[in-house]
Write a protein that holds these residues in place. Structure first.
Motif, PDB file in Angstrom:
ATOM      1  N   UNK A   1      24.861  -7.556 -18.223  1.00  0.00           N
ATOM      2  CA  UNK A   1      24.869  -8.931 -18.731  1.00  0.00           C
ATOM      3  C   UNK A   1      26.021  -9.313 -19.658  1.00  0.00           C
ATOM      4  N   UNK A   2      26.637  -8.346 -20.332  1.00  0.00           N
ATOM      5  CA  UNK A   2      27.753  -8.628 -21.247  1.00  0.00           C
ATOM      6  C   UNK A   2      27.422  -9.783 -22.200  1.00  0.00           C
ATOM      7  N   UNK A   3      26.309  -9.675 -22.906  1.00  0.00           N
ATOM      8  CA  UNK A   3      25.867 -10.780 -23.755  1.00  0.00           C
ATOM      9  C   UNK A   3      26.820 -11.069 -24.907  1.00  0.00           C
ATOM     10  N   UNK A   4      27.558 -10.064 -25.370  1.00  0.00           N
ATOM     11  CA  UNK A   4      28.531 -10.351 -26.427  1.00  0.00           C
ATOM     12  C   UNK A   4      29.660 -11.237 -25.909  1.00  0.00           C
ATOM     13  N   UNK A   5      29.888 -11.208 -24.599  1.00  0.00           N
ATOM     14  CA  UNK A   5      30.851 -12.123 -23.995  1.00  0.00           C
ATOM     15  C   UNK A   5      30.221 -13.492 -23.742  1.00  0.00           C
ATOM     16  N   UNK A   6      28.979 -13.523 -23.280  1.00  0.00           N
ATOM     17  CA  UNK A   6      28.318 -14.804 -23.007  1.00  0.00           C
ATOM     18  C   UNK A   6      28.206 -15.630 -24.291  1.00  0.00           C
ATOM     19  N   UNK A   7      28.209 -14.966 -25.432  1.00  0.00           N
ATOM     20  CA  UNK A   7      28.180 -15.678 -26.715  1.00  0.00           C
ATOM     21  C   UNK A   7      29.387 -16.583 -26.899  1.00  0.00           C
ATOM     22  N   UNK A   8      30.462 -16.359 -26.141  1.00  0.00           N
ATOM     23  CA  UNK A   8      31.659 -17.194 -26.264  1.00  0.00           C
ATOM     24  C   UNK A   8      31.590 -18.463 -25.419  1.00  0.00           C
ATOM     25  N   UNK A   9      30.558 -18.624 -24.602  1.00  0.00           N
ATOM     26  CA  UNK A   9      30.484 -19.778 -23.695  1.00  0.00           C
ATOM     27  C   UNK A   9      30.569 -21.127 -24.412  1.00  0.00           C
ATOM     28  N   UNK A  10      29.867 -21.329 -25.540  1.00  0.00           N
ATOM     29  CA  UNK A  10      29.994 -22.642 -26.190  1.00  0.00           C
ATOM     30  C   UNK A  10      31.423 -22.972 -26.592  1.00  0.00           C
ATOM     31  N   UNK A  11      32.163 -21.981 -27.074  1.00  0.00           N
ATOM     32  CA  UNK A  11      33.556 -22.232 -27.435  1.00  0.00           C
ATOM     33  C   UNK A  11      34.393 -22.558 -26.210  1.00  0.00           C
TER      34      UNK A  11
ATOM     35  N   UNK B   1      25.898  -6.067  -1.955  1.00  0.00           N
ATOM     36  CA  UNK B   1      26.575  -5.700  -3.200  1.00  0.00           C
ATOM     37  C   UNK B   1      25.688  -4.783  -4.041  1.00  0.00           C
ATOM     38  N   UNK B   2      26.322  -3.960  -4.871  1.00  0.00           N
ATOM     39  CA  UNK B   2      25.616  -2.950  -5.658  1.00  0.00           C
ATOM     40  C   UNK B   2      25.306  -3.392  -7.079  1.00  0.00           C
ATOM     41  N   UNK B   3      26.108  -4.304  -7.621  1.00  0.00           N
ATOM     42  CA  UNK B   3      25.984  -4.688  -9.028  1.00  0.00           C
ATOM     43  C   UNK B   3      26.589  -6.076  -9.200  1.00  0.00           C
ATOM     44  N   UNK B   4      26.102  -6.797 -10.195  1.00  0.00           N
ATOM     45  CA  UNK B   4      26.694  -8.082 -10.565  1.00  0.00           C
ATOM     46  C   UNK B   4      26.948  -8.080 -12.071  1.00  0.00           C
ATOM     47  N   UNK B   5      28.150  -8.493 -12.442  1.00  0.00           N
ATOM     48  CA  UNK B   5      28.535  -8.594 -13.848  1.00  0.00           C
ATOM     49  C   UNK B   5      28.150  -9.976 -14.388  1.00  0.00           C
TER      50      UNK B   5
ATOM     51  N   UNK C   1      15.773  -7.457  -7.566  1.00  0.00           N
ATOM     52  CA  UNK C   1      14.827  -6.367  -7.811  1.00  0.00           C
ATOM     53  C   UNK C   1      14.505  -5.615  -6.522  1.00  0.00           C
ATOM     54  N   UNK C   2      14.273  -6.334  -5.452  1.00  0.00           N
ATOM     55  CA  UNK C   2      13.887  -5.686  -4.192  1.00  0.00           C
ATOM     56  C   UNK C   2      15.027  -4.880  -3.599  1.00  0.00           C
ATOM     57  N   UNK C   3      16.276  -5.308  -3.844  1.00  0.00           N
ATOM     58  CA  UNK C   3      17.436  -4.582  -3.312  1.00  0.00           C
ATOM     59  C   UNK C   3      17.979  -3.546  -4.296  1.00  0.00           C
ATOM     60  N   UNK C   4      17.434  -3.501  -5.518  1.00  0.00           N
ATOM     61  CA  UNK C   4      17.920  -2.550  -6.507  1.00  0.00           C
ATOM     62  C   UNK C   4      19.313  -2.855  -7.018  1.00  0.00           C
TER      63      UNK C   4
ATOM     64  N   UNK D   1      14.913 -10.772 -15.715  1.00  0.00           N
ATOM     65  CA  UNK D   1      15.427  -9.764 -14.784  1.00  0.00           C
ATOM     66  C   UNK D   1      14.853  -8.390 -15.107  1.00  0.00           C
ATOM     67  N   UNK D   2      14.854  -8.027 -16.374  1.00  0.00           N
ATOM     68  CA  UNK D   2      14.290  -6.735 -16.783  1.00  0.00           C
ATOM     69  C   UNK D   2      12.812  -6.643 -16.414  1.00  0.00           C
ATOM     70  N   UNK D   3      12.053  -7.690 -16.710  1.00  0.00           N
ATOM     71  CA  UNK D   3      10.614  -7.687 -16.411  1.00  0.00           C
ATOM     72  C   UNK D   3      10.335  -7.544 -14.922  1.00  0.00           C
ATOM     73  N   UNK D   4      11.259  -8.039 -14.092  1.00  0.00           N
ATOM     74  CA  UNK D   4      11.083  -7.958 -12.642  1.00  0.00           C
ATOM     75  C   UNK D   4      11.492  -6.607 -12.074  1.00  0.00           C
ATOM     76  N   UNK D   5      12.088  -5.753 -12.906  1.00  0.00           N
ATOM     77  CA  UNK D   5      12.512  -4.434 -12.446  1.00  0.00           C
ATOM     78  C   UNK D   5      13.965  -4.333 -12.050  1.00  0.00           C
ATOM     79  N   UNK D   6      14.763  -5.344 -12.389  1.00  0.00           N
ATOM     80  CA  UNK D   6      16.205  -5.273 -12.114  1.00  0.00           C
ATOM     81  C   UNK D   6      16.842  -4.278 -13.082  1.00  0.00           C
ATOM     82  N   UNK D   7      17.619  -3.302 -12.599  1.00  0.00           N
ATOM     83  CA  UNK D   7      18.298  -2.374 -13.512  1.00  0.00           C
ATOM     84  C   UNK D   7      19.311  -3.114 -14.382  1.00  0.00           C
TER      85      UNK D   7
END
Length: 362
Positions: free
Chosen positions: A230-240, A204-208, A222-225, A270-276
């Motif tokens: 992350x869609x963090x504005x969406x993850x903010x809805x998880x508690x609800x 796979x090329x990307x994960x949402x 990171x190794x596979x690029x 993920x960012x620190x590990x080099x994940x785009x």
């Protein structure tokens, strides 16, 4: 501005994070760094960026499924007013090709319609199929899309009462190989942990969302690029969401809360590990459009340096999607701000001017 007028953008033009120029010109809807011999000139001053990218957005979709064209238009206009001029539409059941004929609406890169397991996704959103049909449906959406296909990688399993992977590894690998053969990249909705290794090793090329990343799977990404959005504005809805499912699915609710609690640590690791990492809002389901500035700010809150968070919606995101930025001869899609967004990404919330295809539209 008339079709014959030339637009002069002056102040600070952020061609790249470190490539800052004093001015550019818009002639015939395209960018030039040479002063034209024109009399009819309109000047805009400020800090200019390439039109922002929302790499996870759904035009033509709301919480209940496909929407009429006039609603799609309003969604696209809302994104435009926020400075989003390039959208990767990460799954929509609506035919929005008519937008391509509108020079006043953002450009869209489509991933076709979501592909999900039967009864394992939001009603009216996806093709709901079984693994033996996955290759055929991926081929269909690869041909219909603009170089992307969207899978639903995990969702709640009502029998177990928690998130679980939707596709056997072998089926995912065959489908991803078929998409690649047809020239398309593949991304997948993934909240949980257990689908990630199989999907990455399947090519796979990307994960949402990627909230289920762990110290075991981050190095693999990171190794596979493999990129994440992350869609963090969406993850903010998880508690609800978790509160709404507490009685019927307590394990799922606890899982969603745990994913939410560690969301910033996950993205920073993920960012620190080099994940785009790229900016996406997940607008168009239950979320409003026009949230791109908030998502950039969330990446900064997660610990991504401001310039890198900015690149995730500007220069870097456009390179990733194969679209030009503020390049000589490129379509003049740009946003002008009062201040330097590299110093404070919050300025993205208040565009001074929005220029699309060389015309001031906002």
């Amino acid at each position: 501005m008339s079709d014959q007028a030339v637009l002069h953008v002056k102040g600070r033009v952020l061609v790249g994070a470190d490539d800052v120029r004093d001015e550019l010109w818009v002639v015939g809807g395209r960018i030039s760094y040479e002063r034209p011999g024109a009399r009819d000139i309109r000047t805009v001053e400020g800090w200019a960026l390439p039109g922002l990218v929302d790499a996870h957005c759904h035009v033509g979709l709301d919480a209940h499924g496909p929407v009429p064209d006039d609603v799609s238009e309003k969604q696209a206009l809302t994104d435009r007013e926020a400075g989003t001029l390039l959208i990767r539409d990460a799954g929509s059941p609506s035919d929005t090709r008519w937008i391509d004929d509108r020079a006043d609406l953002p450009k869209i890169i489509r991933a076709g319609r979501h592909i999900a397991r039967t009864r394992r996704y939001i009603r009216n959103y996806a093709h709901e199929i079984e693994p033996e049909d996955l290759v055929a449906y991926v081929a269909q959406e690869a041909r219909r899309g603009d170089g992307w296909v969207k899978l639903v990688g995990d969702w709640i399993d009502r029998e177990t009462g928690d998130l679980s992977a939707c596709w056997p590894r072998e089926a995912a690998a065959a489908a991803i190989a078929e998409a690649h053969r047809l020239g398309a990249r593949v991304t997948a909705h993934c909240f949980a942990e257990d689908s990630l290794r199989d999907l990455v090793e399947a090519g796979i090329d990307c994960v949402e969302h990627a909230t289920g990343l762990t110290e075991e799977t981050i190095p693999l990404f990171a190794s596979r690029g493999v990129a994440i959005v992350p869609t963090l504005v969406n993850i903010a809805t998880f508690p609800r969401l978790a509160a709404g499912g507490e009685t019927k699915f307590p394990h799922w609710s606890a899982h969603m809360r745990a994913l939410h609690e560690r969301r910033y640590d996950t993205v920073r690791a993920a960012y620190d590990a080099g994940v785009p990492v790229y900016v996406g809002t997940d607008a168009g389901g239950s979320l409003a459009h026009g949230l791109v500035a908030g998502e950039v700010a969330e990446l900064v809150t997660a610990g991504i340096p401001p310039v890198e968070a900015l690149s995730a919606t500007a220069w870097g995101a456009r390179r990733w999607l194969g679209r030009p930025g503020l390049d000589e001869g490129a379509p003049a899609d740009l946003v002008v701000y009062e201040g330097d967004p590299r110093a404070d990404v919050r300025v993205l919330a208040a565009p001074r001017r929005v220029v699309l295809n060389g015309r001031v539209v906002g």
